[in-house]
Design a protein around this motif. Structure first.
Motif, mmCIF file in Angstrom:
data_model
loop_
_atom_site.group_PDB
_atom_site.id
_atom_site.type_symbol
_atom_site.label_atom_id
_atom_site.label_comp_id
_atom_site.label_asym_id
_atom_site.label_seq_id
_atom_site.Cartn_x
_atom_site.Cartn_y
_atom_site.Cartn_z
ATOM 1 N N TYR A 4 0.912 -1.335 -0.162
ATOM 2 C CA TYR A 4 0.096 0.058 0.013
ATOM 3 C C TYR A 4 0.760 1.158 0.125
ATOM 4 C CZ TYR A 4 -3.468 -3.497 1.106
ATOM 5 O OH TYR A 4 -4.086 -4.707 1.173
ATOM 6 N N THR A 37 3.303 -2.577 4.130
ATOM 7 C CA THR A 37 2.675 -3.745 3.944
ATOM 8 C C THR A 37 1.386 -3.547 4.509
ATOM 9 O OG1 THR A 37 3.502 -4.525 5.979
ATOM 10 C CG2 THR A 37 4.847 -5.238 3.668
ATOM 11 N N ALA A 38 0.489 -4.381 4.845
ATOM 12 C CA ALA A 38 -0.655 -4.313 5.429
ATOM 13 C C ALA A 38 -0.409 -4.157 6.955
ATOM 14 C CB ALA A 38 -1.603 -5.537 5.390
ATOM 15 N N GLU A 39 0.568 -4.887 7.493
ATOM 16 C CA GLU A 39 0.914 -4.586 8.866
ATOM 17 C C GLU A 39 1.467 -3.263 9.216
ATOM 18 O OE1 GLU A 39 1.855 -7.220 6.905
ATOM 19 O OE2 GLU A 39 0.561 -8.585 7.596
ATOM 20 N N ALA A 41 0.766 -0.492 7.649
ATOM 21 C CA ALA A 41 0.046 0.879 6.923
ATOM 22 C C ALA A 41 -0.355 1.578 7.964
ATOM 23 C CB ALA A 41 -0.769 0.398 5.852
ATOM 24 N N ALA A 59 -3.691 0.406 -3.354
ATOM 25 C CA ALA A 59 -3.068 -1.203 -3.491
ATOM 26 C C ALA A 59 -2.304 -1.318 -4.643
ATOM 27 C CB ALA A 59 -4.338 -1.885 -3.217
ATOM 28 N N VAL A 111 -7.852 -4.854 5.022
ATOM 29 C CA VAL A 111 -6.657 -4.246 4.728
ATOM 30 C C VAL A 111 -5.546 -4.495 5.867
ATOM 31 C CG1 VAL A 111 -5.211 -2.300 4.418
ATOM 32 C CG2 VAL A 111 -7.359 -2.463 2.954
ATOM 33 N N LEU A 112 -6.162 -4.014 7.068
ATOM 34 C CA LEU A 112 -5.159 -4.375 8.283
ATOM 35 C C LEU A 112 -5.314 -5.636 8.883
ATOM 36 C CD1 LEU A 112 -5.652 -0.877 9.943
ATOM 37 C CD2 LEU A 112 -3.923 -1.675 8.262
#
Length: 112
Positions: A4, A37-39, A41, A59, A111-112
């Motif tokens: 992201y 990354t999602a982690e 963001a 994305a 997302v998360l």
């Protein structure tokens, strides 16, 4: 794997108008496009976009960025994705608003 990029509304509008971007001012200064990354963001949003509304979450499919995407050590020794070329509209899988509610950015579901 989706990764992201967070843009201010004007940065996103410029990318849409031009079909590509070298990124935000910090990206231009550093010589690559910062991605999360999602982690990562939510922390990126809180750290670098605190108090900012009218953001857009983009994305990207990491595999599609191939050799132009480098995973490099950054904040806290964690590997962050950095894109070493312009970011193109053709790279964007989707874009969604990233509104702020009660001082916290609200990420799209999943997302998360």
């Amino acid at each position: 794997m989706l990764i992201y990029k967070i843009f201010r509304q004007n940065e996103w509008a410029d990318m849409q108008a031009n079909g590509e971007t070298t990124g935000a001012p910090i990206d231009v200064t550093d010589g690559y496009v910062h991605i999360s990354t999602a982690e990562q963001a939510a922390e990126t949003a809180a750290k670098h976009f605190a108090g900012e509304d009218n953001l857009v979450l983009i994305a990207l499919e990491a595999d599609d960025l191939a050799d132009d995407l480098k995973w490099e050590v950054s904040r806290g020794g964690t590997l962050f994705p950095h894109l070493y070329r312009v970011l193109r509209m053709s790279d964007v899988v989707w874009s969604k608003p990233l509104p702020m509610v009660n001082g916290v950015h609200q990420f799209p579901e999943g997302v998360l």
